[in-house]
Design a protein around this motif. Structure first.
Motif, short mmCIF file in Angstrom:
data_model
loop_
_atom_site.label_atom_id
_atom_site.label_comp_id
_atom_site.label_asym_id
_atom_site.label_seq_id
_atom_site.Cartn_x
_atom_site.Cartn_y
_atom_site.Cartn_z
N LEU A 17 0.83 -1.21 0.00
CA LEU A 17 0.00 0.00 0.00
C LEU A 17 0.86 1.25 0.00
CD1 LEU A 17 -2.70 1.52 0.26
CD2 LEU A 17 -2.51 1.23 2.74
N MET A 18 1.98 1.24 0.73
CA MET A 18 2.80 2.43 0.88
C MET A 18 3.47 2.87 -0.42
SD MET A 18 2.53 3.53 3.95
CE MET A 18 1.05 2.80 4.64
N ILE A 19 3.85 1.91 -1.26
CA ILE A 19 4.59 2.25 -2.48
C ILE A 19 3.78 3.16 -3.41
CG2 ILE A 19 5.73 1.33 -4.55
CD1 ILE A 19 7.22 0.82 -1.96
N PRO A 20 2.52 2.79 -3.78
CA PRO A 20 1.74 3.71 -4.63
C PRO A 20 1.51 5.07 -3.97
CG PRO A 20 0.74 1.53 -4.60
CD PRO A 20 1.79 1.53 -3.54
N LEU A 21 1.32 5.09 -2.65
CA LEU A 21 1.13 6.37 -1.95
C LEU A 21 2.37 7.24 -2.09
CD1 LEU A 21 -0.62 5.24 1.37
CD2 LEU A 21 -1.65 6.52 -0.51
N TYR A 22 3.54 6.67 -1.89
CA TYR A 22 4.79 7.42 -2.02
C TYR A 22 4.99 7.93 -3.45
CZ TYR A 22 9.78 8.11 -2.84
OH TYR A 22 10.99 8.61 -3.25
N LEU A 23 4.78 7.04 -4.42
CA LEU A 23 5.02 7.41 -5.81
C LEU A 23 4.11 8.55 -6.26
CD1 LEU A 23 5.46 3.88 -7.45
CD2 LEU A 23 7.25 5.56 -6.99
N GLN A 24 2.84 8.51 -5.83
CA GLN A 24 1.89 9.54 -6.29
C GLN A 24 1.93 10.81 -5.43
OE1 GLN A 24 -2.10 8.04 -7.47
NE2 GLN A 24 -1.26 5.99 -7.21
N ASN A 25 2.03 10.65 -4.11
CA ASN A 25 1.96 11.82 -3.23
C ASN A 25 3.28 12.58 -3.14
OD1 ASN A 25 -0.68 11.20 -2.73
ND2 ASN A 25 -0.34 10.38 -0.68
N VAL A 26 4.40 11.86 -3.23
CA VAL A 26 5.71 12.50 -3.09
C VAL A 26 6.37 12.75 -4.44
CG1 VAL A 26 8.04 12.27 -2.13
CG2 VAL A 26 6.06 11.53 -0.79
N ARG A 27 6.37 11.72 -5.30
CA ARG A 27 7.07 11.85 -6.57
C ARG A 27 6.21 12.42 -7.69
NH1 ARG A 27 11.97 9.00 -6.20
NH2 ARG A 27 12.40 10.01 -8.21
N GLY A 28 4.91 12.55 -7.45
CA GLY A 28 4.04 13.14 -8.45
C GLY A 28 3.71 12.23 -9.62
N PHE A 29 3.82 10.91 -9.43
CA PHE A 29 3.47 9.97 -10.49
C PHE A 29 1.97 10.00 -10.74
CE2 PHE A 29 7.06 6.67 -10.88
CZ PHE A 29 8.03 7.63 -10.64
N THR A 30 1.59 9.74 -11.99
CA THR A 30 0.18 9.52 -12.27
C THR A 30 -0.19 8.12 -11.79
OG1 THR A 30 0.55 8.53 -14.44
CG2 THR A 30 0.39 10.94 -14.34
N THR A 71 14.59 9.25 -0.41
CA THR A 71 14.58 10.70 -0.29
C THR A 71 13.65 11.27 -1.37
OG1 THR A 71 16.46 10.97 -1.80
CG2 THR A 71 16.96 10.70 0.56
N VAL A 72 13.57 12.57 -1.43
CA VAL A 72 12.70 13.21 -2.42
C VAL A 72 13.15 12.88 -3.84
CG1 VAL A 72 11.88 15.42 -3.32
CG2 VAL A 72 12.06 15.06 -0.85
N ASP A 73 14.49 12.72 -4.02
CA ASP A 73 15.02 12.50 -5.37
C ASP A 73 15.73 11.15 -5.53
OD1 ASP A 73 17.06 13.10 -3.70
OD2 ASP A 73 17.96 14.68 -4.94
N THR A 74 15.27 10.14 -4.81
CA THR A 74 15.83 8.79 -4.95
C THR A 74 15.72 8.33 -6.40
OG1 THR A 74 15.32 8.16 -2.67
CG2 THR A 74 15.59 6.36 -4.25
N ALA A 75 16.80 7.78 -6.93
CA ALA A 75 16.82 7.31 -8.33
C ALA A 75 15.79 6.21 -8.52
CB ALA A 75 18.21 6.80 -8.70
N MET A 76 15.20 6.15 -9.72
CA MET A 76 14.18 5.15 -10.01
C MET A 76 14.73 3.74 -9.89
SD MET A 76 11.15 6.11 -10.37
CE MET A 76 10.55 4.53 -10.96
N SER A 77 16.01 3.56 -10.20
CA SER A 77 16.60 2.22 -10.08
C SER A 77 16.56 1.72 -8.64
CB SER A 77 18.05 2.24 -10.58
OG SER A 77 18.83 3.15 -9.81
N ALA A 96 10.15 21.74 8.53
CA ALA A 96 8.96 22.54 8.87
C ALA A 96 8.38 23.23 7.64
CB ALA A 96 9.30 23.57 9.93
N GLY A 97 7.08 23.02 7.42
CA GLY A 97 6.39 23.68 6.33
C GLY A 97 6.62 23.10 4.96
N ASN A 98 7.50 22.12 4.84
CA ASN A 98 7.80 21.50 3.54
C ASN A 98 7.07 20.17 3.46
OD1 ASN A 98 8.93 20.15 1.31
ND2 ASN A 98 10.90 21.21 1.56
N MET A 99 5.94 20.14 2.76
CA MET A 99 5.10 18.95 2.74
C MET A 99 5.81 17.78 2.07
SD MET A 99 2.29 17.76 3.77
CE MET A 99 1.22 16.36 3.55
N GLN A 100 6.53 18.04 0.98
CA GLN A 100 7.19 16.95 0.27
C GLN A 100 8.29 16.32 1.13
OE1 GLN A 100 9.53 17.90 -3.27
NE2 GLN A 100 8.60 16.16 -4.34
N ALA A 101 9.09 17.15 1.78
CA ALA A 101 10.16 16.63 2.64
C ALA A 101 9.58 15.92 3.85
CB ALA A 101 11.08 17.76 3.07
#
Length: 496
Positions: free
Chosen positions: A294-307, A360-366, A439-444
């Motif tokens: 469950l967590m993986i799709p949430l991370y990909l869409q909410n943090v990484r902005g995936f469709t 992290t916010v910019d973890t490589a896709m690999s 603080a205040g940074n939703m993505q982080a």
């Protein structure tokens, strides 16, 4: 589950799969629909959360409520089919699931969707056990392996295709279509079932365990609610209410079940230490694996902005790895036993979750794909051997009562995992939103919260790895071996 029929295929006559292809298709269609619906919802959670403007802690009940409903009706499958006939109950459950799907597509609020998902679960819980039992009786003993193997198709295809189908439907239309698509499948399954499924005879059954039916849903639902609220605070009124009411109901349920001659769930099987160790290990793996799913799709869409579609394609790596390794795990079990496979599988799962805890916010896709492959491979190596080990560990006189027990409790434990982890994730996001460094940074803040949640699941997986060391080959007394036709099918124990 006892099913009597004169329509069972005779052993001594020439058998062709064509003779049962129509009823087999009715069962496969029903199973595909139900299992698919367990996987499509994961990708849709962020979209549902945004559409209804509600918290993750609330919308996760669309999954938790569904699983609790499944767990409530799975133990009733045998009694219902014996009492009213397998064909009638199978068709009714498919129709109820289809009706629930229609309601879900029409939901106007998150609360309505949760209620309608419970209706879906009440219909879907009996589909797999009843369907498998009917096909088992239709095929001659020397062909049952190959025929039952065909029922593994939806169990392999649904996890792979579900997230992609869900993402595609949401991208081109809306979330409503992940439920609407069930309607034509369900209608076809009902028509084919009515026309081609043979009429299995009903039989005399013991009285129904009414107290068990009442106490079990109260206990499991309230405990899941308490665990969900505990993610925010272990001492809040809502948390304590859920845990206390659920705990008392659970104690009463255990007392009632141990006194019943024909209980809803056969708890006496826990007298076997080998069985108990195996079941506890299966619960641990459920928490580690399905919480992360469950967590993986949430991370990909909410943090990484995936469709949703991109998210579905990314998680395909996990499903494919599981599909490749699952047959290998089943074959190697006969040669090596469960422990080596579980050690290897849980090592892969633990490694995957620890890698995810470093995101992290910019973890490589690999570094997202690789852990997903590890996770899928670990699931493939673990699920079949562990479930077979549990069946082999059960006392012979109780073995036919094991599948309802394990299937129901796996659904309950998975619902606890999802409720608890989403509650924890939500509380950690709130924590990091006020922490000095984020603080205040939703993505982080969200990234740090996901990392913490993955770390929790990694620790759970390591606990399972340690417990595996103490797993031993079940002791079987002379003359207590199970014949092939006595062993329940291990695939029915795999969580939807």
């Amino acid at each position: 589950m006892a099913l009597q029929t004169a329509a069972s295929a005779p052993v001594n006559t020439e058998f062709s799969i064509k003779t049962i292809i129509a009823p087999l298709m009715a069962v496969i269609l029903g199973m595909i629909m139900v299992i698919l619906d367990s996987t499509v919802i994961n990708v849709a959670i962020p979209n549902l959360q945004a559409y209804f403007g509600t918290e993750l802690k609330t919308i996760q009940w669309t999954i938790t409520g569904y699983m609790l409903a499944l767990s409530a009706v799975i133990p009733l499958a045998g009694w219902m089919t014996d009492k009213f006939g397998a064909k009638k109950i199978f068709v009714i459950t498919i129709a109820l699931f289809t009706f629930g799907s229609i309601l879900c597509s029409l939901a106007q609020t998150s609360e309505q969707l949760i209620i309608f998902r419970v209706i879906q679960g009440l219909g879907g819980g009996m589909v797999a056990p009843i369907g498998m039992a009917m096909v088992f009786k239709l095929a001659p003993p020397d062909k049952r392996g190959s025929v039952m193997g065909m029922l593994g198709i939806p169990m392999l295809l649904a996890p792979a295709s579900g997230p992609i189908l869900s993402g595609w439907l949401i991208d081109i239309a809306s979330w409503h279509w992940i439920f609407i698509i069930n309607v034509p499948i369900g209608i076809v399954a009902v028509i084919v079932g009515i026309k081609f499924l043979p009429s299995f005879e009903s039989k005399k059954v013991p009285s129904l365990d009414i107290f068990g039916i009442i106490l079990a849903p109260i206990a499991f639902a309230m405990l899941a609610y308490g665990v969900s609220e505990a993610g925010t605070s272990w001492t809040s009124r809502s948390t304590l209410t859920g845990l206390i009411v659920g705990g008392v109901a659970l104690i009463l349920f255990i007392i009632v079940e141990l006194k019943q001659k024909e209980p809803l769930l056969e708890l006496r099987v826990f007298a076997s230490s080998d069985f108990t160790r195996g079941v506890i290990l299966s619960w641990i793996t459920q928490v580690a694996m399905f919480g992360a799913i469950l967590m993986i799709p949430l991370y990909l869409q909410n943090v990484r902005g995936f469709t949703p579609l991109e998210s579905g394609f990314t998680t395909l790596a996990q499903a494919l790895a599981s599909m490749v390794l699952m047959p290998f795990g089943g074959k190697m079990f006969d040669k090596w036993g469960a422990r080596p496979l579980l050690l290897a599988g849980l090592t892969l799962v633990s490694t995957a979750l620890f890698l995810f805890s470093q995101i992290t916010v910019d973890t490589a896709m690999s570094m997202i794909i690789l852990p997903l492959v590890f996770m899928g491979a670990g699931m493939g190596l673990t699920m079949m051997p562990l479930n077979t080990h549990i069946l082999n560990s059960a006392p012979r006189k109780l073995v036919n009562r094991v599948t309802p027990l394990t299937s129901a409790t796996q659904q309950v434990v998975t619902s606890f995992a999802i409720a608890g982890l989403t509650g924890y994730l939500t509380s950690q996001i709130v924590h990091y939103m006020s922490a000095p460094e984020t603080a205040g940074n939703m993505q982080a803040s969200s990234t740090a919260a996901f990392a913490d949640t993955f770390f929790i699941t990694a620790c759970v997986a390591v606990a399972g790895l340690v417990l595996t060391i103490f797993l031993r080959k079940p002791r079987v007394n002379p003359g207590d071996e199970l014949a092939d036709d006595e062993m329940p099918d291990v695939k029915t124990m795999i969580s939807h």
